[in-house]
Design an enzyme around this catalytic site. Structure first.
Site, PDB file in Angstrom:
ATOM      1  N   CYS A  40       0.808  -1.178  -0.082  1.00 48.32           N
ATOM      2  CA  CYS A  40       0.043   0.011  -0.022  1.00 48.32           C
ATOM      3  C   CYS A  40       0.712   1.348  -0.195  1.00 48.32           C
ATOM      4  O   CYS A  40       1.692   1.480   0.652  1.00 48.32           O
ATOM      5  CB  CYS A  40      -0.808   0.084   1.353  1.00 48.32           C
ATOM      6  SG  CYS A  40      -2.019   1.308   1.295  1.00 48.32           S
ATOM      7  N   HIS A  83       1.571  -7.344  -6.549  1.00 50.74           N
ATOM      8  CA  HIS A  83       0.758  -6.392  -7.457  1.00 50.74           C
ATOM      9  C   HIS A  83       1.940  -5.897  -8.355  1.00 50.74           C
ATOM     10  O   HIS A  83       3.009  -5.436  -7.980  1.00 50.74           O
ATOM     11  CB  HIS A  83       0.624  -5.114  -6.436  1.00 50.74           C
ATOM     12  CG  HIS A  83      -0.308  -3.979  -7.238  1.00 50.74           C
ATOM     13  ND1 HIS A  83      -1.356  -3.205  -6.724  1.00 50.74           N
ATOM     14  CD2 HIS A  83      -0.340  -3.521  -8.594  1.00 50.74           C
ATOM     15  CE1 HIS A  83      -1.693  -2.401  -7.492  1.00 50.74           C
ATOM     16  NE2 HIS A  83      -1.129  -2.557  -8.785  1.00 50.74           N
TER      17      HIS A  83
END
Length: 317
Positions: free
Chosen positions: A83, A155
């Site tokens: 994040c 990701h």
């Protein structure tokens, strides 16, 4: 998925897929240790399998947070190392930790020791800022795997902590699915899932067919659940049939909504996760408008949702 995949969202999504693994929004270790655990960890039995996603960078605190999550019944504890939000950067965790694989390894080792029998997994990026992913990512995976973690969701974008906002970090850095496949080939013993920019089940199916172990879909599943979620069960099991479609899911939500509203939950806290159910279909605009304009009003309850569904059904007739 901070502020998105709360318990109301997860309840809705479980109605639409029996097979998908659900993830909480990221919760900091400090919040779990010092905050309102009942509110943060509350979940319905139907949500399982459900993973608790934690943010932090202190091994002892993360170990305690993992214990709290395991005691609350979560099926997996996931450490977020991907994040890029401002709140995460100010706390020196999230994607910042891609620069500190040894610290991540210590955090993971502490968490694993704290929750024997509950999987501890990691969600990461392919690198941050000027790092070379071809060098950084395999080193990161190797060090964290040596600490006992055998499952990673990657990701497939860098996180640019300097110069891009959290929103821009979700779109501007180019996707590199190839490096995720190369990591699976390099570490065949690890369970590696692909994340980032996946908007169709065909893309997910291609990734699985090419040898990856899983696919995580975030924004597309949230904003257009009626298109994404019902088809996942068939993809996972290989059998025809799937989860509930949008109309069935709305009808199945009505009893839940009635019970939650009776317990003091505001209707808009639930329906904000339902706005995209009919995206692209006749009546979708009326559905969104009725819920957006009415769900925050005092006394709003399941009857408003039923009326909004009628607008969709009448347009489809």
């Amino acid at each position: 998925m901070m502020d998105w995949t709360d318990r109301h969202c997860r309840y809705l999504h479980r109605l639409m897929s029996r097979e998908v693994v659900l993830y909480t929004e990221m919760i900091t270790a400090a919040a779990l240790i010092h905050g309102d655990r009942e509110r943060l960890l509350r979940h319905d039995a139907c949500e399982h399998p459900v993973a608790l996603q934690i943010g932090g960078s202190e091994p002892d605190a993360l170990a305690e947070a993992a214990r709290i999550g395991a005691a609350a019944g979560y099926d997996e504890i996931n450490l977020n190392v991907g994040c890029p939000s401002d709140r995460v950067q100010s706390g020196a965790f999230g994607a910042c930790l891609m620069r500190e694989p040894d610290l991540v390894a210590r955090c993971v080792a502490a968490m694993i020791a704290a929750v024997p029998g509950v999987p501890v997994t990691v969600k990461c990026r392919i690198g941050v800022d000027e790092q070379d992913p071809e060098v950084v990512l395999p080193d990161f995976l190797a060090r964290v795997a040596d600490a006992g973690c055998n499952a990673f969701t990657i990701h497939a974008r860098k996180a640019w902590l300097e110069g891009l906002s959290p929103k821009e970090n979700r779109d501007i850095p180019p996707l590199d699915y190839g490096i995720v496949h190369r990591m699976k080939a390099r570490f065949p013993q690890l369970h590696i899932s692909l994340n980032g920019g996946i908007t169709a089940l065909d893309t997910a199916a291609d990734a699985l067919a090419a040898g990856l172990d899983g696919v995580m879909i975030g924004r597309a599943a949230y904003h257009d659940p009626g298109r994404i979620l019902p088809g996942i069960d068939a993809l996972v099991t290989g059998r025809p049939g799937g989860g509930r479609g949008p109309e069935e899911a709305v009808l199945a939500m009505l009893d839940y909504i009635e019970a939650e509203c009776a317990a003091g939950t505001r209707l808009n806290q639930i329906t904000r996760h339902m706005l995209g159910l009919f995206s692209g279909r006749p009546g979708a605009r009326q559905w969104r408008r009725m819920l957006s304009e009415g769900a925050h009003l005092p006394g709003a309850g399941p009857e408003l949702v039923r009326d909004a569904l009628g607008c969709v059904e009448s347009r489809a007739a």
